[in-house]
Design an enzyme around this catalytic site. Structure first.
Site, PDB file in Angstrom:
ATOM      1  N   ASP A 284      13.635 -26.368  -3.566  1.00  0.00           N
ATOM      2  CA  ASP A 284      13.998 -25.504  -2.450  1.00  0.00           C
ATOM      3  C   ASP A 284      12.789 -24.680  -2.003  1.00  0.00           C
ATOM      4  O   ASP A 284      12.291 -23.848  -2.754  1.00  0.00           O
ATOM      5  CB  ASP A 284      15.137 -24.572  -2.892  1.00  0.00           C
ATOM      6  CG  ASP A 284      15.748 -23.802  -1.738  1.00  0.00           C
ATOM      7  OD1 ASP A 284      15.117 -23.717  -0.667  1.00  0.00           O
ATOM      8  OD2 ASP A 284      16.868 -23.286  -1.907  1.00  0.00           O
TER       9      ASP A 284
ATOM     10  N   HIS B  35      17.152 -26.984  -0.326  1.00  0.00           N
ATOM     11  CA  HIS B  35      18.034 -25.893   0.093  1.00  0.00           C
ATOM     12  C   HIS B  35      19.354 -26.492   0.571  1.00  0.00           C
ATOM     13  O   HIS B  35      19.621 -26.603   1.763  1.00  0.00           O
ATOM     14  CB  HIS B  35      17.367 -25.091   1.208  1.00  0.00           C
ATOM     15  CG  HIS B  35      17.994 -23.764   1.447  1.00  0.00           C
ATOM     16  ND1 HIS B  35      17.938 -22.731   0.536  1.00  0.00           N
ATOM     17  CD2 HIS B  35      18.705 -23.266   2.497  1.00  0.00           C
ATOM     18  CE1 HIS B  35      18.561 -21.671   1.020  1.00  0.00           C
ATOM     19  NE2 HIS B  35      19.049 -21.977   2.205  1.00  0.00           N
TER      20      HIS B  35
ATOM     21  N   SER C  59      23.018 -19.758   0.242  1.00  0.00           N
ATOM     22  CA  SER C  59      21.900 -19.081   0.889  1.00  0.00           C
ATOM     23  C   SER C  59      22.250 -17.593   1.056  1.00  0.00           C
ATOM     24  O   SER C  59      22.565 -16.940   0.074  1.00  0.00           O
ATOM     25  CB  SER C  59      21.566 -19.764   2.207  1.00  0.00           C
ATOM     26  OG  SER C  59      20.317 -19.343   2.692  1.00  0.00           O
TER      27      SER C  59
END
Length: 614
Positions: free
Chosen positions: A549, A581, A464
């Site tokens: 995601d 994610h 991320s």
């Protein structure tokens, strides 16, 4: 290091033996997550009989969260499909095993807002059922599954229920990044403003809930202070009372005494997690608990009669212990650890460190060394996600894996990280790829200067925001790193912010304020995007993304991969079709760890576990 046995990846990243215990309201039963058919499922049983049996049988999608209903009869859990984050709320009746999907809607996001002892058969949720951009509130009846919409208030968020499960407080965000706390007297009353927090006060602020009499609100906020404090806010007058605060570290949580309803314990994220008692009997309980604990203790729950506490005891070099504290006898009973097989291996210690960044700001973090070694090591700079989160002391599979394979793992709480007060958090605003990245580079310079790191054998990795930082490192400072690993990473900040789903308007507004506005700050966002300097990348990359995601869409990966191919830059690209994610499926997570291990070993020279590590 050669005499330290390899810890199997399956032990570090596979399914825990038992995890996330939860005590029933009566204190008679315990639930936890444990494997069933190679997936984590909820198990439950009597504490007297210890007859734990599986309650759920999920084979594919993970259980994202589970909890006891206030009636003590139902267990609730949230699950989505292949990481799309469109969760369903499932209720299981412990008396007969009946399972009911309380929110049987496709493409709808569900979030639990609250439950209450005075309304034990109900749960309040928010859903964007009627409009993708509007979260309405619904009261669900656990006995028959009936659903009643109780509020539709566009623009409000952070709903808070009173002890009767009536939503009586919320946050009304403004255009400048702040919000107003609004309250009402009952479901029929109009909302009225109570306290307005400007942007700098709103950062780190959170409504926790009502006091047991329903008259006051509990609020975490740096209002009139540097760090977030625990405040009591009168709903009648707006008067603010400070219950606890510290000059540097944020208060991050609080617990209420189950019988008096008063705040008796606060949590502070210092170098290590600290519990601060606010009541005399709680101080005595904590003294007993600490006398029999080696690590950082955190409360996970208590029974309604306040006879038992469920605790988590985190150490840095072994499995996490879960314990019951019996208040009457003062006995601290160990229930289980999350992975007992880890005690057969030598794990690494985690050492806090600090240094001064180039502009004078003090930055802290954690170093995890290979057991017995501390000089001239191959090093992995492991960047946390968020970025408005932080690294914490304790056992983590990733840092232990890196240390066991022969690498120094460096984890940095760069500016913008949470827990260190308002100014430190705000120092990260509009500094993605700027001073936030400088802090990572300065941390690397510090460990090199200390003699810990071989500067010719350094990797940068993360997921991320951490993946974004890894790509910035590869593109902006390629001479500092031998290779980079990025998972779920934004690559073009303009398209990343523009792609925020319409059901997350407040996330989009936060990114526009704290990272940059795609319209007004297009040049800044492009200059801070790894894609803008992809031609400067000279090191190998390992990339991983999930097809589903919703936070960092796969279009981010596609932009980068095209540019890497056009510039003949060596890279591996892994696209997981059934993930979002992160990794919710065991096989995918283990597969990615195996690829990472081979990748790091080929470039930094660390150890590799033979086989698939499962």
């Amino acid at each position: 290091m050669n005499d330290v046995r390899l810890i199997p990846r399956g032990l570090l990243f596979g399914l825990p033996a038992r995890m996330n215990p939860s005590l029933s309201p009566s204190g008679t039963h315990l639930a936890f997550l444990a494997p069933r058919a190679k997936a984590m499922n909820v198990w439950v049983g009597s504490l007297d009989e210890r007859d734990f049996q599986p309650l759920t049988d999920l084979r594919g999608q993970p259980i994202n969260e589970y909890l006891w209903a206030r009636d003590g009869r139902h267990l609730l859990y949230l699950t989505d499909r292949d990481g799309d984050e469109n969760q369903h709320l499932i209720a299981v009746d412990l008396s007969n095993g009946d399972t009911r999907d309380l929110t049987p809607f496709d493409g709808v996001r569900v979030h639990i807002v609250g439950m209450a002892w005075r309304a034990p058969h109900h749960v309040l949720v928010e859903m964007n059922l009627d409009s993708p951009t509007r979260n309405d509130l619904y009261r669900l009846d656990l006995r028959d599954g009936r659903r009643e919409r109780v509020a539709t208030e566009p623009g409000l968020t952070g709903w808070v229920t009173d002890p009767d499960l009536v939503v009586r407080a919320a946050e009304a965000p403004d255009d400048d990044g702040g919000f107003t706390v609004v309250v009402r007297d009952d479901e029929r009353s109009a909302w009225r403003p109570l306290l307005t927090l400007g942007y700098e006060d709103a950062v780190g602020s959170q409504l926790l809930g009502f006091t047991s009499d329903g008259k006051d609100l509990l609020l975490l906020s740096p209002l009139d202070a540097e760090a977030a404090r625990l405040l009591r806010l009168s709903t009648a007058t707006g008067a603010v009372e400070v219950l606890y605060g510290e000059p540097t570290y944020d208060v991050t949580g609080a617990t209420l005494h189950p019988t008096t309803g008063e705040v008796d314990l606060v949590v502070v994220d210092r170098e290590r997690v600290a519990l601060v008692p606010l009541a005399e009997d709680t101080a005595a309980d904590l003294a007993t608990i600490r006398a029999h604990s080696r690590g950082d203790v955190s409360p996970l729950g208590r029974d309604l009669g306040h006879r038992m506490w469920l605790l988590q005891d985190v150490v840095d070099d072994g499995p996490t212990l879960f314990r019951l504290y019996h208040r009457d006898s003062g006995v601290l009973e160990t229930l289980f650890s999350h992975q007992p097989e880890l005690t057969r291996y030598r794990c690494a210690r985690v050492r806090p460190f600090s240094f001064t960044a180039r502009d004078g700001l003090t930055i802290t973090g954690y170093l995890t060394f290979p057991p017995g070694e501390a000089r001239h090591l191959p090093t992995v700079l492991n960047v946390h996600g968020g970025p408005w989160d932080r690294n914490r002391w304790g056992f983590r599979g990733e840092s232990q894996w890196l240390a066991n394979r022969g690498y120094l793992c460096v984890e940095v709480n760069f500016r913008g990280s949470a827990g260190y007060g308002r100014s430190f958090t705000l120092a990260g605003d509009r500094e993605w790829g700027g001073r936030m990245q400088d802090d990572l580079v300065d941390a690397l310079g510090w460990v090199v200067a200390q003699g810990h790191t071989d500067p010719d054998r350094v990797a940068i990795c993360g997921s991320s925001y951490g993946g974004y930082a890894a790509l910035v490192g590869a593109a902006f400072t390629p001479d500092l790193f031998r290779c980079a690993i990025a998972a779920a990473a934004p690559v073009n900040l303009k398209t990343f912010i523009e792609s925020v789903p319409e059901y997350w308007p407040h996330v989009r507004d936060q990114l526009r304020r704290r990272v940059g506005d795609p319209d007004a700050d297009a040049d800044l966002l492009w200059a801070r995007s790894p894609l803008s300097r992809v031609a400067d990348i000279r090191i190998p990359l390992l990339l991983a993304y999930g097809r589903n995601d919703p936070r960092v869409p796969v279009t981010e990966a596609e932009q980068l991969v095209r540019a890497l191919r056009d510039n003949d830059i060596p890279h591996q690209y892994l696209l997981f079709e059934d993930e979002g994610h992160g990794f919710g499926r065991l096989a995918n997570g283990l597969a990615f760890q195996a690829v990472q291990e081979e990748f790091l070993a080929s470039h930094l020279g660390g150890r590799v576990e033979p086989g698939d590590g499962s």
